[in-house]
Design an enzyme around this catalytic site. Structure first.
Site, PDB file in Angstrom:
ATOM      1  N   HIS A  46      18.246 -13.313  32.533  1.00 28.19           N
ATOM      2  CA  HIS A  46      17.862 -13.930  33.948  1.00 28.19           C
ATOM      3  C   HIS A  46      16.596 -14.786  33.717  1.00 28.19           C
ATOM      4  O   HIS A  46      16.272 -14.690  32.702  1.00 28.19           O
ATOM      5  CB  HIS A  46      17.680 -12.674  34.921  1.00 28.19           C
ATOM      6  CG  HIS A  46      16.715 -11.576  34.710  1.00 28.19           C
ATOM      7  ND1 HIS A  46      16.650 -11.035  33.564  1.00 28.19           N
ATOM      8  CD2 HIS A  46      15.396 -11.176  35.156  1.00 28.19           C
ATOM      9  CE1 HIS A  46      15.491  -9.878  33.428  1.00 28.19           C
ATOM     10  NE2 HIS A  46      14.612 -10.196  34.411  1.00 28.19           N
ATOM     11  N   ASP A  50       9.047 -12.722  31.955  1.00 34.46           N
ATOM     12  CA  ASP A  50       8.868 -11.851  30.802  1.00 34.46           C
ATOM     13  C   ASP A  50      10.147 -11.853  29.849  1.00 34.46           C
ATOM     14  O   ASP A  50      10.274 -11.057  29.005  1.00 34.46           O
ATOM     15  CB  ASP A  50       8.192 -10.493  31.299  1.00 34.46           C
ATOM     16  CG  ASP A  50       9.255  -9.796  32.288  1.00 34.46           C
ATOM     17  OD1 ASP A  50       9.780 -10.454  33.161  1.00 34.46           O
ATOM     18  OD2 ASP A  50       9.661  -8.462  32.238  1.00 34.46           O
ATOM     19  N   HIS A  51      11.069 -12.540  30.374  1.00 32.87           N
ATOM     20  CA  HIS A  51      12.334 -12.507  29.450  1.00 32.87           C
ATOM     21  C   HIS A  51      12.557 -13.954  28.825  1.00 32.87           C
ATOM     22  O   HIS A  51      13.350 -14.306  28.221  1.00 32.87           O
ATOM     23  CB  HIS A  51      13.570 -12.274  30.325  1.00 32.87           C
ATOM     24  CG  HIS A  51      13.526 -10.721  30.741  1.00 32.87           C
ATOM     25  ND1 HIS A  51      14.345  -9.873  30.137  1.00 32.87           N
ATOM     26  CD2 HIS A  51      12.702 -10.027  31.457  1.00 32.87           C
ATOM     27  CE1 HIS A  51      14.104  -8.648  30.812  1.00 32.87           C
ATOM     28  NE2 HIS A  51      13.043  -8.746  31.471  1.00 32.87           N
ATOM     29  N   HIS A 107      19.451  -7.830  40.534  1.00 39.32           N
ATOM     30  CA  HIS A 107      17.992  -7.958  39.951  1.00 39.32           C
ATOM     31  C   HIS A 107      17.608  -9.237  40.523  1.00 39.32           C
ATOM     32  O   HIS A 107      16.400  -9.583  40.987  1.00 39.32           O
ATOM     33  CB  HIS A 107      17.765  -7.655  38.604  1.00 39.32           C
ATOM     34  CG  HIS A 107      16.280  -7.656  38.159  1.00 39.32           C
ATOM     35  ND1 HIS A 107      15.545  -6.888  38.752  1.00 39.32           N
ATOM     36  CD2 HIS A 107      15.875  -8.633  37.142  1.00 39.32           C
ATOM     37  CE1 HIS A 107      14.303  -7.176  38.026  1.00 39.32           C
ATOM     38  NE2 HIS A 107      14.494  -8.168  37.321  1.00 39.32           N
ATOM     39  N   ASP A 124      17.487  -6.771  32.924  1.00 34.15           N
ATOM     40  CA  ASP A 124      16.870  -5.953  33.908  1.00 34.15           C
ATOM     41  C   ASP A 124      18.004  -5.457  34.860  1.00 34.15           C
ATOM     42  O   ASP A 124      17.743  -5.067  36.011  1.00 34.15           O
ATOM     43  CB  ASP A 124      15.744  -6.529  34.693  1.00 34.15           C
ATOM     44  CG  ASP A 124      14.691  -6.788  33.700  1.00 34.15           C
ATOM     45  OD1 ASP A 124      14.631  -6.449  32.561  1.00 34.15           O
ATOM     46  OD2 ASP A 124      13.567  -7.203  34.247  1.00 34.15           O
ATOM     47  N   HIS A 164      14.005  -3.464  28.821  1.00 35.85           N
ATOM     48  CA  HIS A 164      12.892  -2.964  28.843  1.00 35.85           C
ATOM     49  C   HIS A 164      12.997  -1.470  28.061  1.00 35.85           C
ATOM     50  O   HIS A 164      13.962  -0.578  28.384  1.00 35.85           O
ATOM     51  CB  HIS A 164      12.082  -2.840  30.032  1.00 35.85           C
ATOM     52  CG  HIS A 164      11.728  -4.031  30.491  1.00 35.85           C
ATOM     53  ND1 HIS A 164      10.380  -4.703  30.257  1.00 35.85           N
ATOM     54  CD2 HIS A 164      12.221  -4.948  31.459  1.00 35.85           C
ATOM     55  CE1 HIS A 164      10.527  -5.985  30.788  1.00 35.85           C
ATOM     56  NE2 HIS A 164      11.680  -5.936  31.525  1.00 35.85           N
TER      57      HIS A 164
HETATM   58 ZN    ZN Z   1      13.310  -9.096  35.774  1.00 34.34          ZN
END
Ligand code: ZN
Length: 196
Positions: A46, A50-51, A107, A124, A164
């Site tokens: 996605h 942070d990805h 998400h 996520d 995560h």
């Molecule tokens: Zn996310």
């Protein structure tokens, strides 16, 4: 935040895909290189920063193609990389491995899980013991419930690699989560909504 970065590689062809490059991109690129692998593709689950914050760097270093669902395409900065838009069920290859992209909105609208044989990269959407947040922009609890039900239908032996390290263990299985994860155990949207 404790993100996981993953490399999926074919030891025969030495081609690999980088799932969600972020934070310590140079470390993974060095690892790939040390083992003789070429990063050919970037699989994004996605579009959250942070990805994806390492996408440009990986493209610059390797020229890899960038795969993302069309609904999450913004604001990916792919540099000079070719962007490939995913749709649900689309098949991609990495070396001799076949990878299936599963659209799992909830998400984000374009959230995608990648299934390689019995290995599922969930970003996520699904964590050990929980699912991703649905209260951020683009989040949708109804869609998340349906997406989780879709994942629950996969082979229970399927290994799950989340985005995560939020659970008791870094890697889990669909079968284990169906027994222990409240967000996969519930049978109705009404019950899903009650989970704190
Ligand atoms: Zn996310």
């Amino acid at each position: 935040m404790k993100n996981f970065n993953y490399l999926i590689g074919d030891p025969e062809t030495k081609e690999c895909a980088y799932v969600d490059p972020a934070w310590e991109v140079d470390r993974l690129l060095k690892m790939a290189k040390a083992d003789g692998y070429q990063v050919k593709k970037i699989f994004l689950t996605h579009n959250h920063f942070d990805h994806v914050d390492g996408v440009e760097e990986v493209v610059q270093e390797t020229g890899a193609e960038v795969y993302i669902h069309s609904l999450d395409e913004q604001p990916i900065k792919k540099g000079k990389g070719r962007l490939v838009q995913l749709s649900d069920g689309m098949e991609i290859t990495i070396g001799s491995f076949r990878v299936t992209a599963l659209n799992t909105p909830g998400h984000t609208p374009g959230s995608t899980c990648y299934l390689v044989q019995q290995h599922l990269f969930t970003g996520d959407t699904l964590f050990q013991g929980n699912c991703g947040r649905c209260d951020l922009p683009g989040g949708d609890p109804k869609a998340m419930f349906r997406s989780l039900q879709k994942l629950a239908n996969l082979d229970p032996e399927t290994k799950v690699y989340p985005g995560h390290d939020y659970g008791l263990m870094p890697i889990t299985t669909i079968g284990y989560e169906k027994e222990h994860n409240p967000t996969l155990k519930v049978g109705s949207l009404a019950d899903f909504d009650q989970i704190p």
